[in-house]
Design an enzyme around this catalytic site. Sequence first.
Site, PDB file in Angstrom:
ATOM      1  N   CYS A  64      13.131 -14.851 -52.058  1.00 41.20           N
ATOM      2  CA  CYS A  64      13.395 -14.957 -53.499  1.00 41.20           C
ATOM      3  C   CYS A  64      12.228 -14.507 -54.365  1.00 41.20           C
ATOM      4  CB  CYS A  64      13.771 -16.383 -53.861  1.00 41.20           C
ATOM      5  SG  CYS A  64      15.272 -16.893 -53.045  1.00 41.20           S
ATOM      6  N   HIS A 121      12.674 -18.259 -61.703  1.00 37.44           N
ATOM      7  CA  HIS A 121      13.631 -17.955 -60.638  1.00 37.44           C
ATOM      8  C   HIS A 121      14.883 -18.800 -60.880  1.00 37.44           C
ATOM      9  CE1 HIS A 121      15.497 -17.209 -56.908  1.00 37.44           C
ATOM     10  NE2 HIS A 121      15.077 -18.280 -56.263  1.00 37.44           N
ATOM     11  N   ASN A 179      22.183 -18.268 -57.338  1.00 34.08           N
ATOM     12  CA  ASN A 179      20.869 -17.836 -56.857  1.00 34.08           C
ATOM     13  C   ASN A 179      20.985 -16.451 -56.228  1.00 34.08           C
ATOM     14  OD1 ASN A 179      18.462 -17.411 -55.559  1.00 34.08           O
ATOM     15  ND2 ASN A 179      18.305 -19.481 -54.726  1.00 34.08           N
TER      16      ASN A 179
HETATM   17  N1  ACO Z   1      29.792 -30.368 -52.393  1.00 36.85           N
HETATM   18  C1  ACO Z   1      29.960 -31.697 -52.312  1.00 36.85           C
HETATM   19  N2  ACO Z   1      29.092 -32.486 -51.630  1.00 36.85           N
HETATM   20  C2  ACO Z   1      28.068 -31.906 -51.025  1.00 36.85           C
HETATM   21  C3  ACO Z   1      27.843 -30.506 -51.067  1.00 36.85           C
HETATM   22  C4  ACO Z   1      28.771 -29.742 -51.792  1.00 36.85           C
HETATM   23  N3  ACO Z   1      28.653 -28.417 -51.914  1.00 36.85           N
HETATM   24  N4  ACO Z   1      26.720 -30.222 -50.370  1.00 36.85           N
HETATM   25  C5  ACO Z   1      26.248 -31.386 -49.912  1.00 36.85           C
HETATM   26  N5  ACO Z   1      27.061 -32.399 -50.287  1.00 36.85           N
HETATM   27  C6  ACO Z   1      26.920 -33.822 -50.014  1.00 36.85           C
HETATM   28  C7  ACO Z   1      26.074 -34.109 -48.793  1.00 36.85           C
HETATM   29  O1  ACO Z   1      26.851 -34.012 -47.627  1.00 36.85           O
HETATM   30  C8  ACO Z   1      25.592 -35.502 -49.064  1.00 36.85           C
HETATM   31  O2  ACO Z   1      26.620 -36.395 -48.747  1.00 36.85           O
HETATM   32  P1  ACO Z   1      26.274 -37.821 -48.056  1.00 36.85           P
HETATM   33  O3  ACO Z   1      25.421 -38.536 -49.061  1.00 36.85           O
HETATM   34  O4  ACO Z   1      27.609 -38.393 -47.830  1.00 36.85           O
HETATM   35  O5  ACO Z   1      25.523 -37.466 -46.802  1.00 36.85           O
HETATM   36  C9  ACO Z   1      25.434 -35.540 -50.596  1.00 36.85           C
HETATM   37  O6  ACO Z   1      26.234 -34.447 -51.089  1.00 36.85           O
HETATM   38  C10 ACO Z   1      24.011 -35.356 -51.051  1.00 36.85           C
HETATM   39  O7  ACO Z   1      23.467 -34.251 -50.333  1.00 36.85           O
HETATM   40  P2  ACO Z   1      21.994 -33.782 -50.567  1.00 36.85           P
HETATM   41  O8  ACO Z   1      21.707 -32.590 -49.712  1.00 36.85           O
HETATM   42  O9  ACO Z   1      21.083 -34.970 -50.479  1.00 36.85           O
HETATM   43  O10 ACO Z   1      22.118 -33.334 -52.085  1.00 36.85           O
HETATM   44  P3  ACO Z   1      20.966 -32.966 -53.073  1.00 36.85           P
HETATM   45  O11 ACO Z   1      21.022 -33.810 -54.265  1.00 36.85           O
HETATM   46  O12 ACO Z   1      19.641 -32.799 -52.366  1.00 36.85           O
HETATM   47  O13 ACO Z   1      21.422 -31.520 -53.526  1.00 36.85           O
HETATM   48  C11 ACO Z   1      20.920 -29.243 -53.172  1.00 36.85           C
HETATM   49  C12 ACO Z   1      21.548 -30.498 -52.591  1.00 36.85           C
HETATM   50  C13 ACO Z   1      21.670 -28.841 -54.426  1.00 36.85           C
HETATM   51  C14 ACO Z   1      21.030 -28.124 -52.146  1.00 36.85           C
HETATM   52  C15 ACO Z   1      19.439 -29.561 -53.500  1.00 36.85           C
HETATM   53  O14 ACO Z   1      18.783 -30.082 -52.379  1.00 36.85           O
HETATM   54  C16 ACO Z   1      18.700 -28.373 -53.972  1.00 36.85           C
HETATM   55  O15 ACO Z   1      18.945 -27.890 -55.059  1.00 36.85           O
HETATM   56  N6  ACO Z   1      17.733 -27.874 -53.172  1.00 36.85           N
HETATM   57  C17 ACO Z   1      17.024 -26.682 -53.491  1.00 36.85           C
HETATM   58  C18 ACO Z   1      17.876 -25.584 -53.033  1.00 36.85           C
HETATM   59  C19 ACO Z   1      17.450 -24.297 -53.604  1.00 36.85           C
HETATM   60  O16 ACO Z   1      17.431 -24.122 -54.805  1.00 36.85           O
HETATM   61  N7  ACO Z   1      17.143 -23.402 -52.704  1.00 36.85           N
HETATM   62  C20 ACO Z   1      16.788 -22.150 -53.033  1.00 36.85           C
HETATM   63  C21 ACO Z   1      15.406 -22.128 -53.685  1.00 36.85           C
HETATM   64  S1  ACO Z   1      14.389 -21.041 -52.966  1.00 36.85           S
HETATM   65  C22 ACO Z   1      15.241 -19.703 -52.959  1.00 36.85           C
HETATM   66  O17 ACO Z   1      15.796 -19.341 -53.953  1.00 36.85           O
HETATM   67  C23 ACO Z   1      15.370 -19.023 -51.705  1.00 36.85           C
END
Ligand code: ACO
Length: 320
Positions: A113, A247, A277
């Site tokens: 990224c 970003h 993204n």
């Molecule tokens: N829809 C519904 N529920 C979901 C989804 C979805 N798409 N994905 C995960 N869940 C559920 C999980 O299974 C979990 O359920 P559980 O509590 O029953 O186990 C719950 O939602 C919470 O999951 P988490 O992974 O803890 O959710 P979090 O609040 O951390 O959000 C996310 C996940 C959005 C991916 C977050 O971690 C994030 O934004 N991380 C950064 C990701 C990113 O931006 N990456 C790229 C940056 S670097 C680059 O660009 C390469």
Amino acid sequence: MIYSRIVGTGSYLPEKVLTNFDLEKLMDTSDSWIRERTGIERRHIAADGETTVDLAEHAARRALDAAGLRPEDVDFIAFGTTTPDLVFPNCGVILQSRLGCRGGPAFSVETACSGFMYALSIADKYIRCGEAKRALVIGSETLSRITDWSDRSTAILFADGAGAVVLTPSEQAGILSTHLHADGQYKDMLYCGSGVSKGFGPEYKLAISMVGSEVFKSAVTLLGRAVDETLAANGLDRSAIDWLVPHQANLRIIQAIAKKLSLPMERVILTVKDHGNTSAASVPLALDQAVRDGRIKRGDRLLLEAFGGGFTWGSALIRY
Ligand code: ACO
């Protein structure tokens, strides 16, 4: 003193749109979950056969038009991408042949990224030392090709698009500074697990894998440090920034960085809602949108930053 100056911007998104409601039909997710956790509402997906260089060519031609330059004028191409058309020749060279500019260096930068930030930093240095006069800097991706559509934790995030800027030398500032970083100890936090040398069998998944919560925390911490480093290197305080062009990975990461900068969200360029993204494409996409809609004006001070797999990250301070 010679600076490199952005004289044109361009971007391109593929026609096909995939909304959160479309994703609800493909996997166990919901529009409200995706919007609350990421800020994303829709994303664009390349058509069958439409490649990273196809998207880049549209963005590049728009940037060159905006700069009042002809494609054949380009003498340097730095192309950030994680999803190249071919193993080789690199995307920069393929784009060079499409544009009909010959002889200057053309290469790809593979830093996920932050590919555009790395490409911009390299091009800036070539312009400032006098070895390039009309540089095209690209970020372009077809991440949908390495998305695991059965993995709801990543499939909702990533998408396709391209952005471009044209740099020329100028006595007026210009790109004021760039800072690049990488820390390979985080290589297992965000990666695509297959490759030419490693292999493409079932044990090497051709798809993005991510430890989302760790990526989130590291992005906020490391980008926060990068912002402080940039301001310190330029002897500026936080109030000197007119626009943060971050970003476009995730609204919550962007809000956390803005908070660290004490910058109101009205001074942050946000486009993630409309394209998800797009990795290396996201910063130049956001920049182009804000230049074209008149928010970013000549003389404004911009802080660009990106963070990606590796981890790699970088920033640029620009007097636009
Ligand atoms: N829809 C519904 N529920 C979901 C989804 C979805 N798409 N994905 C995960 N869940 C559920 C999980 O299974 C979990 O359920 P559980 O509590 O029953 O186990 C719950 O939602 C919470 O999951 P988490 O992974 O803890 O959710 P979090 O609040 O951390 O959000 C996310 C996940 C959005 C991916 C977050 O971690 C994030 O934004 N991380 C950064 C990701 C990113 O931006 N990456 C790229 C940056 S670097 C680059 O660009 C390469």
